[in-house]
Write an enzyme that holds these catalytic residues in place. Structure first.
Site, PDB file in Angstrom:
ATOM      1  N   HIS A 267       0.827  -1.201   0.000  1.00 55.91           N
ATOM      2  CA  HIS A 267       0.000   0.000   0.000  1.00 55.91           C
ATOM      3  C   HIS A 267       0.868   1.260   0.000  1.00 55.91           C
ATOM      4  O   HIS A 267       0.772   2.088   0.904  1.00 55.91           O
ATOM      5  CB  HIS A 267      -0.908   0.026   1.238  1.00 55.91           C
TER       6      HIS A 267
ATOM      7  N   HIS B  98      -7.248  -0.685   2.994  1.00 51.39           N
ATOM      8  CA  HIS B  98      -6.497  -1.219   1.855  1.00 51.39           C
ATOM      9  C   HIS B  98      -6.823  -0.263   0.717  1.00 51.39           C
ATOM     10  O   HIS B  98      -7.960   0.162   0.575  1.00 51.39           O
ATOM     11  CB  HIS B  98      -6.929  -2.650   1.566  1.00 51.39           C
TER      12      HIS B  98
END
Ligand SMILES: Cc1cc2nc3c(=O)[nH]c(=O)nc-3n(C[C@H](O)[C@H](O)[C@H](O)COP(=O)(O)OP(=O)(O)OC[C@H]3O[C@@H](n4cnc5c(N)ncnc54)[C@H](O)[C@@H]3O)c2cc1C
Length: 560
Positions: free
Chosen positions: A502, A540
């Site tokens: 990420h 996420h």
């Protein structure tokens, strides 16, 4: 610009057909059918391996990724390099990711909006755009309760977002109730809907998957006025007189390569992702003056490109059980009672604030404004969930042998509000070279404290689950039962831990781009990708990026 290069002309040039690039190209092309839009992607157009939910996923050296590695990570990972892969195909990360779909807490977006003094990036402003991107398949539980959170969800967006109990085919995972118990024993309350802005607690997980198929950014249909060039690597933006004029592209034509200058009459938009957009900016002379000078790149504007690099560090632990057919790989993939191909092998996901000792450490060590942000109501620092197979995001050890073939499941422990920041810098002025990626994971003692305590509390809880008899698997005898900081760090160094891919913040809003995603000091140039997210989100990043890009498309439409 080299006058020898062949030249082609478009109105808008979008660099990178990942999550943001696909959303922008689709929305803008349908709203402005007269514009000539070029969408440039370094990877291929399609690959059938990504289509099944359990098809290819990044991290395994496929041809569909940028197989980037970090520089050695001194803290938390004992000097090891970690895997920092990202997607290289139309769909970008969404084509190779694990399909977890979480928006994160409302407070994160409100802090983002406050930081950049622009309310358009608050939760309530972004909510319509989150909804626009999704078609929601709510859980059995939510349907029985009359869909109390329906207002937060979209009904006809391109991305199918499903709960484990409503993903097109029954899953019936044998460990579902034991996994729920694990979250309860950790002290998490049941949260009805983790994507409604208040995700604290445990809830049924959302995935961008339906009927055993991945739903990803390539599902955004492009208008007839979009030209897509794949296997086309953008090397730099050509800036002249303070304005972006076009890009230089190294294009595959059959077995050969051709370098082309693409002129953009209106705008160039970089959506190459948080690792590649800063690289392209730096190669174009946009970035820290000293770094440009070191590589003899003509400076255009001095901006902190590549700074403020954040990622979500993750540590995995592995647990053996003696229950047959309870984890993926032990028994048939598809049977009358159990179908592993119907979705991702987990049911629940949980988010929580850091433990009390970590918060106290944060109070003592962080600057006042940073601590205020860290401890604000609704902020969440750690995430945990069980996965009914052994996950290794780093393939650092032979552990991958455990998938499939062993009765082993994993616990993912993820730090979702890291204090630590790293850098993306140039290795050289050669566009073919990968950037130097230093996410500086777990450099802050506050980060180590939060993540290690999360690991400890999960280890305690999983061993207390009635009837599970989970025994830690894959660690050397000396580490067994030792949950000290040092022992956890040793696990992180040796096992399949790293990040959950990420990257963000490298072209941060407020520092590199303005609230309209325009690069400061350069006309006709924007960045729209995870690089613009100025502070880490407890999410996420695909769900946030669909919403961010949906809003950015409207902002761009205001100008073209
Ligand atoms: C293995 C993996 C697992 C993940 N798991 C999850 C998950 O479960 N849930 C979740 O929400 N998120 C997950 N993510 C993260 C998520 O996919 C990304 O945050 C998201 O895709 C970011 O979107 P983006 O538009 O910023 O960039 P991307 O989607 O990465 O798109 C960038 C695109 O630009 C292209 N590009 C780069 N450089 C150039 C260049 N020079 N010229 C032309 N094209 C270029 C790339 O090939 C890519 O297609 C995962 C990512 C990975 C890699």
């Amino acid at each position: 610009m080299d006058p020898e290069l062949p030249k082609v002309c478009f109105d808008l040039v979008i660099v990178g057909a990942g999550v943001a690039g696909c959303v922008l190209a689709s929305r803008i092309s349908h709203a402005r059918p007269h514009l000539r839009i070029l969408l440039l992607e370094a990877g291929v157009d399609k690959d059938d391996r990504v289509l099944p939910t359990l098809g290819i996923m990044g991290g395994f050296d496929s041809t569909l990724e940028w197989n980037y590695r970090s520089v050695p990570q001194a803290r938390g990972f004992g000097g090891e390099v970690v895997n920092l892969t990202s997607g290289k195909i139309v769909g970008g990360g969404s084509a190779v990711n694990y399909q977890t779909f979480t928006r994160g807490p409302a407070v994160d977006y409100d802090q983002w909006a406050e930081l950049v003094q622009d309310p358009r990036w608050s939760w309530s402003s972004l909510l319509p755009y989150f909804k626009k991107s999704e078609t929601w398949f709510p859980s059995a539980d939510l349907r029985e309760r009359g869909l109390p959170t329906a207002d937060a969800h979209g009904q006809d967006g391109p991305i199918k977002v499903s709960h484990a109990t409503n993903s097109g085919r029954p899953r019936n995972y044998p460990l579902r109730e034991k996994s729920r118990r694990f979250h309860e024993l950790r002290g998490c309350q049941h949260a009805l809907d983790i994507n409604g802005g208040q995700p604290e607690g445990y809830a049924e997980a959302f995935n961008s998957t339906y009927e055993g198929l991945r739903s990803y950014a390539a599902g955004y249909v492009l208008g007839a006025n979009v030209t897509l060039w794949t296997q086309s690597l953008v090397e730099k933006v050509v800036v002249d007189g303070g304005a972006a004029k076009g890009v230089v592209v190294l294009r595959s034509v059959g077995d050969a390569h051709e370098r082309v200058y693409v002129e953009a009459s209106k705008e160039v938009i970089l959506s190459a992702g948080a690792q590649s957009s800063p690289k392209i900016l730096l190669l174009s002379g946009i970035g820290p003056a000293a770094e440009l000078a070191a590589h003899q790149i003509r400076p255009v504007v001095d901006l902190p490109v590549g700074r403020n690099y954040a990622d979500h560090p993750a540590i995995f632990t592995y647990w053996a059980i003696d229950l047959p057919n309870a984890v993926l790989g032990d028994g048939e993939m598809q049977g009358p009672d159990l179908d592993w191909t119907a979705g991702l092998p987990y049911d629940w996901i949980s988010f929580a604030p850091a433990d009390q000792a970590t918060r106290e450490l944060a109070r003592q060590t962080l600057p006042a404004d940073r601590y205020q942000r860290y401890s604000a109501e609704g902020k969440l620092q750690v995430e945990a969930f069980t996965v009914y197979t052994s996950v290794d995001t780093c393939t650092r050890t032979p552990l991958a042998r455990g998938w499939p073939g062993k009765r082993v499941f994993s616990i993912a422990h993820i730090l979702v509000d890291p204090i630590s920041r790293g850098t993306v810098t140039l290795r050289s002025a050669d566009p073919a070279e990968p950037p130097i990626l230093d996410p500086n994971l777990l450099a802050s003692p506050v980060d180590r404290s939060a993540l290690y305590e999360c690991v400890r509390s999960c280890a305690r809880a999983i061993q207390e689950v009635e009837g599970l008899h989970a025994v830690e698997w894959g660690v050397e005898d000396a580490l067994c039962g030792d949950w000290s900081d040092e022992a956890i760090e040793s696990r992180a160094r040796k096992m399949g831990s790293g990040t959950v891919f990420h990257p963000s913040g490298t072209c941060a809003m407020g520092q590199v781009v303005d609230g309209d995603c325009r690069v400061l000091g350069v006309e006709g140039l924007r960045v729209v990708d995870a690089g613009v997210i100025p502070i880490p989100l407890a999410a996420h990043y695909q769900a946030p990026m669909y919403g961010v890009a949906e809003q950015a498309a409207e902002l761009i439409l205001g100008d073209v």
